[in-house]
Scaffold this motif. Structure first.
Motif, mmCIF file in Angstrom:
data_model
loop_
_atom_site.group_PDB
_atom_site.id
_atom_site.type_symbol
_atom_site.label_atom_id
_atom_site.label_comp_id
_atom_site.label_asym_id
_atom_site.label_seq_id
_atom_site.Cartn_x
_atom_site.Cartn_y
_atom_site.Cartn_z
ATOM 1 N N ILE A 154 2.262 11.084 -10.453
ATOM 2 C CA ILE A 154 2.704 12.415 -10.920
ATOM 3 C C ILE A 154 1.937 12.598 -12.303
ATOM 4 N N PRO A 155 1.304 13.636 -12.242
ATOM 5 C CA PRO A 155 0.587 14.351 -13.604
ATOM 6 C C PRO A 155 1.657 14.078 -14.821
ATOM 7 N N CYS A 156 1.027 13.631 -16.071
ATOM 8 C CA CYS A 156 1.841 13.866 -17.015
ATOM 9 C C CYS A 156 1.257 14.261 -18.694
ATOM 10 N N THR A 157 1.957 14.885 -19.035
ATOM 11 C CA THR A 157 1.066 15.369 -20.268
ATOM 12 C C THR A 157 2.150 14.704 -21.418
ATOM 13 N N VAL A 158 1.305 14.160 -22.575
ATOM 14 C CA VAL A 158 1.895 13.583 -23.729
ATOM 15 C C VAL A 158 1.875 14.553 -24.825
ATOM 16 N N VAL A 159 2.963 14.753 -25.795
ATOM 17 C CA VAL A 159 2.982 15.657 -26.843
ATOM 18 C C VAL A 159 3.548 14.721 -27.978
ATOM 19 N N PRO A 160 2.558 14.568 -28.883
ATOM 20 C CA PRO A 160 3.030 13.755 -29.988
ATOM 21 C C PRO A 160 4.163 14.220 -30.812
ATOM 22 N N GLY A 161 4.699 13.564 -31.562
ATOM 23 C CA GLY A 161 5.857 14.197 -32.371
ATOM 24 C C GLY A 161 6.011 13.453 -33.396
ATOM 25 N N ILE A 162 6.649 14.219 -34.710
ATOM 26 C CA ILE A 162 6.784 13.695 -35.890
ATOM 27 C C ILE A 162 7.381 12.504 -36.020
ATOM 28 N N SER A 163 7.018 11.491 -36.386
ATOM 29 C CA SER A 163 7.943 10.193 -36.403
ATOM 30 C C SER A 163 8.870 9.984 -37.455
ATOM 31 N N SER A 164 9.998 9.528 -37.392
ATOM 32 C CA SER A 164 10.946 9.549 -38.356
ATOM 33 C C SER A 164 10.762 8.487 -39.342
ATOM 34 N N SER A 165 9.637 7.584 -38.982
ATOM 35 C CA SER A 165 9.420 6.582 -39.946
ATOM 36 C C SER A 165 8.735 7.169 -41.223
ATOM 37 N N ILE A 166 8.144 8.351 -41.066
ATOM 38 C CA ILE A 166 7.559 8.970 -42.409
ATOM 39 C C ILE A 166 8.276 10.267 -42.586
ATOM 40 N N SER A 167 8.799 10.936 -41.847
ATOM 41 C CA SER A 167 9.303 12.319 -42.158
ATOM 42 C C SER A 167 10.989 12.090 -42.583
ATOM 43 N N VAL A 168 11.494 11.103 -42.164
ATOM 44 C CA VAL A 168 12.669 11.024 -42.788
ATOM 45 C C VAL A 168 13.015 10.496 -44.162
ATOM 46 N N PRO A 169 12.019 9.314 -44.574
ATOM 47 C CA PRO A 169 11.905 9.214 -45.942
ATOM 48 C C PRO A 169 11.543 10.445 -46.848
ATOM 49 N N GLY A 170 10.450 11.073 -46.291
ATOM 50 C CA GLY A 170 9.963 12.085 -47.116
ATOM 51 C C GLY A 170 11.024 13.393 -47.317
ATOM 52 N N ALA A 171 12.027 13.412 -46.203
ATOM 53 C CA ALA A 171 13.089 14.452 -46.385
ATOM 54 C C ALA A 171 13.987 13.854 -47.488
ATOM 55 N N ALA A 172 14.038 12.629 -47.815
ATOM 56 C CA ALA A 172 14.925 12.178 -48.550
ATOM 57 C C ALA A 172 14.424 11.931 -49.929
ATOM 58 N N ARG A 191 10.657 15.485 -20.680
ATOM 59 C CA ARG A 191 11.161 14.251 -21.077
ATOM 60 C C ARG A 191 11.311 14.354 -22.720
ATOM 61 N N LEU A 192 12.296 14.778 -23.080
ATOM 62 C CA LEU A 192 12.432 15.024 -24.700
ATOM 63 C C LEU A 192 13.215 13.937 -25.409
ATOM 64 N N LYS A 193 12.107 13.195 -26.350
ATOM 65 C CA LYS A 193 12.663 12.080 -26.918
ATOM 66 C C LYS A 193 12.754 12.677 -28.440
ATOM 67 N N GLY A 194 13.261 11.667 -29.168
ATOM 68 C CA GLY A 194 13.392 11.453 -30.655
ATOM 69 C C GLY A 194 12.010 11.212 -31.270
ATOM 70 N N GLY A 195 11.657 11.911 -32.382
ATOM 71 C CA GLY A 195 10.481 11.046 -33.157
ATOM 72 C C GLY A 195 9.077 11.579 -32.163
ATOM 73 N N ASP A 196 8.440 10.294 -32.017
ATOM 74 C CA ASP A 196 7.135 10.203 -31.254
ATOM 75 C C ASP A 196 7.550 9.616 -29.808
ATOM 76 N N PRO A 197 6.834 9.780 -28.724
ATOM 77 C CA PRO A 197 7.017 9.221 -27.658
ATOM 78 C C PRO A 197 6.644 7.795 -27.714
ATOM 79 N N TYR A 198 5.605 7.402 -28.641
ATOM 80 C CA TYR A 198 5.097 6.144 -28.709
ATOM 81 C C TYR A 198 5.505 5.168 -29.729
ATOM 82 N N VAL A 199 6.276 5.752 -30.621
ATOM 83 C CA VAL A 199 6.856 4.896 -31.761
ATOM 84 C C VAL A 199 8.359 4.298 -31.129
ATOM 85 N N PHE A 200 8.171 3.011 -30.925
ATOM 86 C CA PHE A 200 9.491 2.434 -30.217
ATOM 87 C C PHE A 200 10.352 3.444 -29.246
#
Length: 410
Positions: free
Chosen positions: A274-292, A250-259
Protein backbone atom coordinates in the motif's frame (compact mmCIF):
# COMPACT_ATOMS: atom_id res chain seq x y z
CA UNK A 1 -10.09 47.43 -26.62
CA UNK A 2 -10.00 48.26 -22.93
CA UNK A 3 -13.81 48.11 -22.74
CA UNK A 4 -13.74 44.36 -23.31
CA UNK A 5 -12.47 41.83 -20.76
CA UNK A 6 -9.16 40.10 -21.35
CA UNK A 7 -9.26 36.58 -22.71
CA UNK A 8 -7.47 34.30 -20.21
CA UNK A 9 -5.06 31.76 -21.64
CA UNK A 10 -2.10 29.71 -20.45
CA UNK A 11 1.06 30.17 -22.53
CA UNK A 12 3.33 27.16 -23.03
CA UNK A 13 6.69 28.89 -23.36
CA UNK A 14 9.10 25.96 -23.04
CA UNK A 15 12.02 26.57 -25.41
CA UNK A 16 10.32 29.60 -26.95
CA UNK A 17 11.97 33.01 -27.15
CA UNK A 18 10.82 35.53 -24.56
CA UNK A 19 12.25 39.04 -24.45
CA UNK A 20 12.39 41.08 -21.27
CA UNK A 21 13.32 44.75 -21.53
CA UNK A 22 14.63 46.23 -18.30
CA UNK A 23 16.47 44.54 -15.45
CA UNK A 24 14.88 46.26 -12.48
CA UNK A 25 12.41 45.21 -9.79
CA UNK A 26 9.61 44.32 -12.21
CA UNK A 27 11.88 41.94 -14.11
CA UNK A 28 13.17 40.52 -10.83
CA UNK A 29 9.61 39.60 -9.83
CA UNK A 30 8.54 38.23 -13.23
CA UNK A 31 11.64 36.32 -14.31
CA UNK A 32 11.37 33.36 -11.87
CA UNK A 33 8.00 32.30 -13.31
CA UNK A 34 9.31 32.60 -16.88
CA UNK A 35 12.35 30.53 -15.93
CA UNK A 36 10.10 27.92 -14.33
CA UNK A 37 8.07 27.82 -17.55
CA UNK A 38 11.22 26.81 -19.45
CA UNK A 39 11.28 29.88 -21.68
CA UNK A 40 14.34 30.92 -23.69
CA UNK A 41 14.69 34.27 -21.98
CA UNK A 42 16.63 37.19 -23.42
CA UNK A 43 17.07 40.16 -21.11
CA UNK A 44 17.90 43.48 -22.77
CA UNK A 45 19.09 46.07 -20.27
CA UNK A 46 22.29 47.99 -19.57
CA UNK A 47 21.88 47.31 -15.83
CA UNK A 48 20.22 44.75 -13.60
CA UNK A 49 19.51 44.17 -9.94
CA UNK A 50 21.86 41.78 -8.12
CA UNK A 51 19.18 39.07 -8.17
CA UNK A 52 18.64 39.39 -11.91
CA UNK A 53 22.40 39.41 -12.48
CA UNK A 54 22.64 36.19 -10.48
CA UNK A 55 20.07 34.60 -12.81
CA UNK A 56 22.25 35.54 -15.76
CA UNK A 57 25.40 34.25 -14.06
CA UNK A 58 23.63 30.95 -13.42
CA UNK A 59 22.74 30.62 -17.10
CA UNK A 60 19.00 30.86 -16.48
CA UNK A 61 18.69 33.86 -18.80
CA UNK A 62 20.73 35.46 -21.57
CA UNK A 63 21.65 39.03 -20.72
CA UNK A 64 22.31 41.59 -23.46
CA UNK A 65 23.91 44.50 -21.60
CA UNK A 66 22.61 47.41 -23.66
CA UNK A 67 19.47 49.50 -24.16
CA UNK A 68 16.60 48.37 -26.36
CA UNK A 69 17.21 48.49 -30.12
CA UNK A 70 14.87 47.99 -33.06
CA UNK A 71 14.65 44.30 -33.94
CA UNK A 72 15.06 42.96 -30.39
CA UNK A 73 11.56 41.51 -30.47
CA UNK A 74 11.99 39.66 -33.76
CA UNK A 75 11.11 35.97 -33.44
CA UNK A 76 9.82 36.47 -29.89
CA UNK A 77 6.66 34.75 -28.71
CA UNK A 78 6.12 36.96 -25.68
CA UNK A 79 7.60 40.22 -24.40
CA UNK A 80 7.76 42.00 -21.07
CA UNK A 81 8.54 45.70 -21.34
CA UNK A 82 9.67 47.12 -18.02
CA UNK A 83 12.27 49.86 -18.57
CA UNK A 84 12.24 53.34 -17.08
CA UNK A 85 12.55 54.87 -20.57
CA UNK A 86 9.03 55.76 -21.75
CA UNK A 87 10.14 56.40 -25.32
CA UNK A 88 11.90 53.02 -25.52
CA UNK A 89 8.83 51.33 -24.08
CA UNK A 90 6.59 52.95 -26.69
CA UNK A 91 8.89 51.96 -29.58
CA UNK A 92 9.24 48.42 -28.29
CA UNK A 93 5.47 48.16 -27.87
CA UNK A 94 4.99 49.28 -31.47
CA UNK A 95 7.50 46.66 -32.66
CA UNK A 96 5.66 43.97 -30.70
CA UNK A 97 2.38 45.01 -32.35
CA UNK A 98 3.98 44.91 -35.80
CA UNK A 99 5.41 41.43 -35.22
CA UNK A 100 2.25 40.16 -33.47
CA UNK A 101 4.11 39.48 -30.26
CA UNK A 102 1.97 39.47 -27.13
CA UNK A 103 3.38 42.23 -24.97
CA UNK A 104 3.07 43.27 -21.32
CA UNK A 105 3.89 46.85 -20.35
CA UNK A 106 4.61 47.60 -16.72
CA UNK A 107 4.25 51.37 -17.25
CA UNK A 108 1.01 51.45 -19.26
CA UNK A 109 -1.44 48.56 -19.04
CA UNK A 110 -3.84 50.25 -21.50
CA UNK A 111 -1.16 50.20 -24.20
CA UNK A 112 -0.31 46.54 -23.67
CA UNK A 113 -1.69 43.59 -25.62
CA UNK A 114 -1.40 41.26 -22.60
CA UNK A 115 -1.78 41.58 -18.85
CA UNK A 116 0.06 39.60 -16.20
CA UNK A 117 -2.36 37.94 -13.79
CA UNK A 118 -1.76 37.50 -10.07
CA UNK A 119 -0.79 33.85 -9.90
CA UNK A 120 -0.22 31.18 -7.27
CA UNK A 121 0.08 27.40 -7.25
CA UNK A 122 -1.02 24.54 -5.03
CA UNK A 123 -0.51 20.82 -5.74
CA UNK A 124 -0.38 21.08 -9.52
CA UNK A 125 -3.09 23.74 -9.85
CA UNK A 126 -2.23 27.27 -10.94
CA UNK A 127 -4.59 30.06 -9.94
CA UNK A 128 -4.48 33.17 -12.15
CA UNK A 129 -6.62 36.20 -11.33
CA UNK A 130 -7.27 39.09 -13.75
CA UNK A 131 -9.43 42.17 -13.40
CA UNK A 132 -11.92 42.69 -16.21
CA UNK A 133 -10.84 46.17 -17.29
CA UNK A 134 -7.51 47.87 -17.75
CA UNK A 135 -8.64 51.19 -16.29
CA UNK A 136 -9.30 51.10 -12.59
CA UNK A 137 -7.30 47.90 -12.09
CA UNK A 138 -6.45 47.26 -8.45
CA UNK A 139 -3.42 44.91 -8.24
CA UNK A 140 -3.74 44.62 -4.46
CA UNK A 141 -7.35 43.46 -4.72
CA UNK A 142 -6.40 40.98 -7.43
CA UNK A 143 -3.52 39.65 -5.35
CA UNK A 144 -5.77 39.35 -2.30
CA UNK A 145 -8.23 37.20 -4.25
CA UNK A 146 -5.35 35.07 -5.50
CA UNK A 147 -4.02 34.62 -1.98
CA UNK A 148 -7.43 33.67 -0.59
CA UNK A 149 -8.00 31.01 -3.25
CA UNK A 150 -4.50 29.53 -2.98
CA UNK A 151 -4.63 29.49 0.81
CA UNK A 152 -7.99 27.74 0.68
CA UNK A 153 -6.59 25.07 -1.62
CA UNK A 154 -3.52 24.59 0.54
CA UNK A 155 -5.25 24.33 3.91
CA UNK A 156 -8.21 22.33 2.66
CA UNK A 157 -10.90 24.94 3.37
CA UNK A 158 -11.56 25.24 -0.37
CA UNK A 159 -12.04 21.76 -1.79
CA UNK A 160 -13.24 20.68 -5.21
CA UNK A 161 -14.12 17.02 -5.79
CA UNK A 162 -11.78 14.97 -7.95
CA UNK A 163 -13.56 13.67 -11.06
CA UNK A 164 -10.67 11.49 -12.15
CA UNK A 165 -9.57 8.38 -10.33
CA UNK A 166 -7.20 9.11 -7.49
CA UNK A 167 -4.47 6.73 -6.49
CA UNK A 168 -5.63 4.99 -3.31
CA UNK A 169 -3.27 4.92 -0.38
CA UNK A 170 -2.63 6.07 3.15
CA UNK A 171 -1.25 9.31 4.56
CA UNK A 172 0.23 9.22 8.06
CA UNK A 173 -0.49 12.78 9.16
CA UNK A 174 0.96 14.36 12.27
CA UNK A 175 -1.84 16.56 13.57
CA UNK A 176 0.26 18.56 16.02
CA UNK A 177 -0.28 19.09 19.75
CA UNK A 178 -4.04 19.69 19.69
CA UNK A 179 -4.78 23.20 18.44
CA UNK A 180 -6.32 22.70 14.97
CA UNK A 181 -4.40 25.71 13.66
CA UNK A 182 -1.11 23.90 14.33
CA UNK A 183 -1.55 21.10 11.80
CA UNK A 184 0.62 21.57 8.70
CA UNK A 185 -0.88 22.98 5.51
CA UNK A 186 -0.24 19.70 3.70
CA UNK A 187 -1.77 17.68 6.50
CA UNK A 188 -4.93 19.76 6.47
CA UNK A 189 -5.27 19.48 2.69
CA UNK A 190 -4.89 15.70 2.76
CA UNK A 191 -7.43 15.52 5.55
CA UNK A 192 -9.91 17.51 3.48
CA UNK A 193 -9.44 15.13 0.52
CA UNK A 194 -9.76 11.89 2.50
CA UNK A 195 -12.45 9.24 2.11
CA UNK A 196 -11.63 7.64 5.46
CA UNK A 197 -9.97 9.16 8.54
CA UNK A 198 -8.68 6.92 11.32
CA UNK A 199 -8.04 9.30 14.19
CA UNK A 200 -6.19 9.10 17.49
CA UNK A 201 -7.67 10.50 20.68
CA UNK A 202 -4.85 13.05 20.87
CA UNK A 203 -5.26 14.34 17.33
CA UNK A 204 -6.83 17.76 16.58
CA UNK A 205 -10.45 16.67 17.05
CA UNK A 206 -11.95 20.00 16.00
CA UNK A 207 -10.85 19.36 12.41
CA UNK A 208 -13.01 16.26 12.18
CA UNK A 209 -16.15 18.36 12.46
CA UNK A 210 -15.16 20.21 9.28
CA UNK A 211 -15.04 17.08 7.13
CA UNK A 212 -17.73 16.53 4.47
CA UNK A 213 -20.57 14.15 5.42
CA UNK A 214 -19.38 11.36 3.11
CA UNK A 215 -16.05 11.01 4.95
CA UNK A 216 -15.95 8.00 7.25
CA UNK A 217 -14.33 8.89 10.57
CA UNK A 218 -13.06 5.99 12.68
CA UNK A 219 -11.92 6.40 16.26
CA UNK A 220 -8.73 4.34 16.51
CA UNK A 221 -9.43 3.69 20.18
CA UNK A 222 -12.72 1.97 19.29
CA UNK A 223 -11.59 -0.32 16.46
CA UNK A 224 -12.79 -3.87 17.25
CA UNK A 225 -9.64 -5.71 18.24
CA UNK A 226 -10.86 -9.29 17.88
CA UNK A 227 -7.88 -11.57 18.10
CA UNK A 228 -5.44 -8.79 17.22
CA UNK A 229 -3.55 -6.42 19.45
CA UNK A 230 -4.66 -2.78 19.20
CA UNK A 231 -1.87 -1.71 16.85
CA UNK A 232 -2.38 -4.72 14.61
CA UNK A 233 -6.06 -3.88 14.36
CA UNK A 234 -5.25 -0.31 13.32
CA UNK A 235 -2.76 -1.57 10.74
CA UNK A 236 -5.36 -3.92 9.30
CA UNK A 237 -7.98 -1.17 9.17
CA UNK A 238 -5.61 1.04 7.20
CA UNK A 239 -4.85 -1.76 4.75
CA UNK A 240 -8.49 -2.82 4.38
CA UNK A 241 -9.78 0.64 3.49
CA UNK A 242 -6.87 1.41 1.16
CA UNK A 243 -7.47 -1.86 -0.71
CA UNK A 244 -11.03 -0.71 -1.30
CA UNK A 245 -9.60 2.08 -3.40
CA UNK A 246 -10.08 4.79 -0.79
CA UNK A 247 -7.88 7.67 0.24
CA UNK A 248 -7.11 7.08 3.91
CA UNK A 249 -5.67 9.50 6.45
CA UNK A 250 -4.24 8.18 9.70
CA UNK A 251 -4.54 11.30 11.86
CA UNK A 252 -2.14 11.16 14.79
CA UNK A 253 -1.33 13.58 17.56
CA UNK A 254 2.02 15.39 17.44
CA UNK A 255 4.43 13.84 14.94
CA UNK A 256 3.89 10.31 13.57
CA UNK A 257 7.40 9.21 14.54
CA UNK A 258 7.71 10.76 18.02
CA UNK A 259 6.35 7.94 20.21
CA UNK A 260 3.55 7.66 17.67
CA UNK A 261 4.21 4.15 16.32
CA UNK A 262 4.11 5.60 12.83
CA UNK A 263 6.94 3.42 11.60
CA UNK A 264 5.04 0.29 12.59
CA UNK A 265 2.12 1.43 10.47
CA UNK A 266 4.39 2.35 7.58
CA UNK A 267 6.07 -1.06 7.70
CA UNK A 268 2.71 -2.86 7.73
CA UNK A 269 1.53 -0.84 4.74
CA UNK A 270 4.77 -1.47 2.85
CA UNK A 271 4.45 -5.23 3.42
CA UNK A 272 0.91 -5.07 2.06
CA UNK A 273 2.01 -3.09 -1.00
CA UNK A 274 0.00 0.00 0.00
CA UNK A 275 1.52 3.37 -0.97
CA UNK A 276 2.01 5.66 2.01
CA UNK A 277 2.81 9.33 2.49
CA UNK A 278 4.23 10.59 5.78
CA UNK A 279 3.41 14.16 6.79
CA UNK A 280 5.48 15.38 9.77
CA UNK A 281 3.70 17.17 12.56
CA UNK A 282 4.62 19.63 15.29
CA UNK A 283 5.72 17.56 18.26
CA UNK A 284 4.14 18.30 21.64
CA UNK A 285 7.60 17.89 23.18
CA UNK A 286 8.58 21.38 22.05
CA UNK A 287 5.30 23.07 21.13
CA UNK A 288 3.46 22.50 24.40
CA UNK A 289 6.28 23.89 26.60
CA UNK A 290 6.51 26.83 24.22
CA UNK A 291 2.78 27.48 24.49
CA UNK A 292 3.16 27.55 28.27
CA UNK A 293 6.01 30.06 28.16
CA UNK A 294 8.84 27.54 28.58
CA UNK A 295 11.73 27.42 26.08
CA UNK A 296 13.28 23.96 25.95
CA UNK A 297 16.66 25.64 25.38
CA UNK A 298 17.88 29.05 26.45
CA UNK A 299 21.25 30.77 26.16
CA UNK A 300 23.27 30.33 29.30
CA UNK A 301 20.74 27.95 30.85
CA UNK A 302 20.30 24.88 28.65
CA UNK A 303 22.23 23.90 25.53
CA UNK A 304 20.43 20.61 25.08
CA UNK A 305 17.07 18.99 25.56
CA UNK A 306 16.19 15.31 25.74
CA UNK A 307 12.77 13.84 25.03
CA UNK A 308 11.90 10.53 26.67
CA UNK A 309 8.85 8.34 27.05
CA UNK A 310 7.59 7.88 30.59
CA UNK A 311 4.97 5.25 29.81
CA UNK A 312 6.97 2.68 31.80
CA UNK A 313 8.68 3.39 35.12
CA UNK A 314 12.48 3.59 35.46
CA UNK A 315 12.57 0.30 37.38
CA UNK A 316 10.44 -1.53 34.80
CA UNK A 317 12.43 -4.13 32.88
CA UNK A 318 10.78 -2.93 29.67
CA UNK A 319 12.27 0.54 29.99
CA UNK A 320 14.90 1.42 27.36
CA UNK A 321 15.77 4.78 28.95
CA UNK A 322 19.13 5.24 30.65
CA UNK A 323 17.80 7.24 33.61
CA UNK A 324 21.11 7.39 35.54
CA UNK A 325 22.77 9.06 32.54
CA UNK A 326 19.87 11.48 32.13
CA UNK A 327 20.23 12.53 35.76
CA UNK A 328 23.78 13.66 35.06
CA UNK A 329 22.80 15.95 32.16
CA UNK A 330 22.46 19.66 32.81
CA UNK A 331 20.00 20.38 30.02
CA UNK A 332 16.24 20.13 29.78
CA UNK A 333 14.40 16.83 30.13
CA UNK A 334 10.96 16.54 28.47
CA UNK A 335 8.87 13.55 29.50
CA UNK A 336 5.85 12.44 27.48
CA UNK A 337 3.23 9.99 28.71
CA UNK A 338 4.65 10.11 32.21
CA UNK A 339 2.02 11.64 34.49
CA UNK A 340 1.30 8.46 36.44
CA UNK A 341 5.00 7.55 36.64
CA UNK A 342 6.42 10.99 37.50
CA UNK A 343 6.92 10.11 41.18
CA UNK A 344 9.26 7.23 40.44
CA UNK A 345 10.92 9.20 37.64
CA UNK A 346 11.68 12.06 40.03
CA UNK A 347 13.00 9.70 42.70
CA UNK A 348 15.31 8.04 40.18
CA UNK A 349 16.69 11.34 38.88
CA UNK A 350 17.37 12.61 42.41
CA UNK A 351 18.94 9.28 43.43
CA UNK A 352 21.40 9.59 40.57
CA UNK A 353 22.46 13.16 41.21
CA UNK A 354 19.82 15.59 39.99
CA UNK A 355 19.01 18.25 42.57
CA UNK A 356 15.64 17.80 44.31
CA UNK A 357 15.13 21.57 43.83
CA UNK A 358 15.16 21.20 40.04
CA UNK A 359 12.08 23.01 38.66
CA UNK A 360 9.35 20.92 37.05
CA UNK A 361 6.35 22.05 35.00
CA UNK A 362 3.42 19.90 33.95
CA UNK A 363 1.42 21.30 31.03
CA UNK A 364 -1.93 19.59 30.65
CA UNK A 365 -3.96 19.72 27.41
CA UNK A 366 -1.30 21.94 25.86
CA UNK A 367 -2.28 24.40 23.08
CA UNK A 368 -6.00 23.75 23.63
CA UNK A 369 -8.62 25.86 25.39
CA UNK A 370 -8.25 23.58 28.42
CA UNK A 371 -4.50 24.13 28.78
CA UNK A 372 -3.17 24.58 32.29
CA UNK A 373 0.31 24.64 33.80
CA UNK A 374 1.25 23.26 37.22
CA UNK A 375 4.70 23.96 38.66
CA UNK A 376 6.65 21.92 41.19
CA UNK A 377 10.16 20.58 41.86
CA UNK A 378 11.55 17.08 41.66
CA UNK A 379 11.07 16.84 45.41
CA UNK A 380 7.40 17.88 45.33
CA UNK A 381 6.11 16.80 41.93
CA UNK A 382 4.62 13.47 43.03
CA UNK A 383 2.41 15.04 45.68
CA UNK A 384 1.64 18.03 43.45
CA UNK A 385 0.28 15.83 40.69
CA UNK A 386 -2.12 14.21 43.16
CA UNK A 387 -3.10 17.44 44.90
CA UNK A 388 -3.68 19.32 41.64
CA UNK A 389 -5.33 16.34 39.95
CA UNK A 390 -3.11 16.54 36.88
CA UNK A 391 -4.38 14.16 34.22
CA UNK A 392 -3.02 12.97 30.87
CA UNK A 393 -2.31 14.19 28.33
CA UNK A 394 0.36 16.35 29.91
CA UNK A 395 3.91 17.24 28.91
CA UNK A 396 6.42 17.31 31.77
CA UNK A 397 9.39 19.68 31.57
CA UNK A 398 12.28 19.20 34.00
CA UNK A 399 15.11 21.74 34.21
CA UNK A 400 16.11 25.32 34.89
CA UNK A 401 14.32 26.55 31.74
CA UNK A 402 11.05 26.18 33.65
CA UNK A 403 11.98 29.27 35.67
CA UNK A 404 13.20 31.35 32.71
CA UNK A 405 10.01 32.76 31.27
CA UNK A 406 7.02 34.47 32.87
CA UNK A 407 4.73 32.12 34.76
CA UNK A 408 1.71 31.15 32.65
CA UNK A 409 0.79 30.93 29.02
CA UNK A 410 3.01 32.72 26.50
Amino acid sequence: MAEHPAYPVGLRLTGRRVVVLGGGQVAQRRLPALIAAGADIHLVSPEATPSVEAMADAGEITWHRRPYAEGDLAQAWYALIATSDTDANTRASAEAEAHRVWCVRSDDADAATAWTPATGSSEGVTVAVLTTKARGRDPRHTAAIRDAVVEGLRDGTLVAPHHRTRTPGVALVGGGPGDPDLITVRGRRLLAEADVVIADRLGPRDLLAELPPHVEVIDAAKIPYGRFMAQEAINNALIEHARQGKSVVRLKGGDPYVFGRGMEELQALAEAGIPCTVVPGISSSISVPGAAGIPVTHRGVAHEFTVVSGHVAPDDERSLVDWPSLAKLTGTLVVLMGVDKIGRIAETLVAHGRSPDTPVALVQEGTTAAQRRVDATLATVAETVVAQEVKPPAVIVIGEVVAVGPRGTA
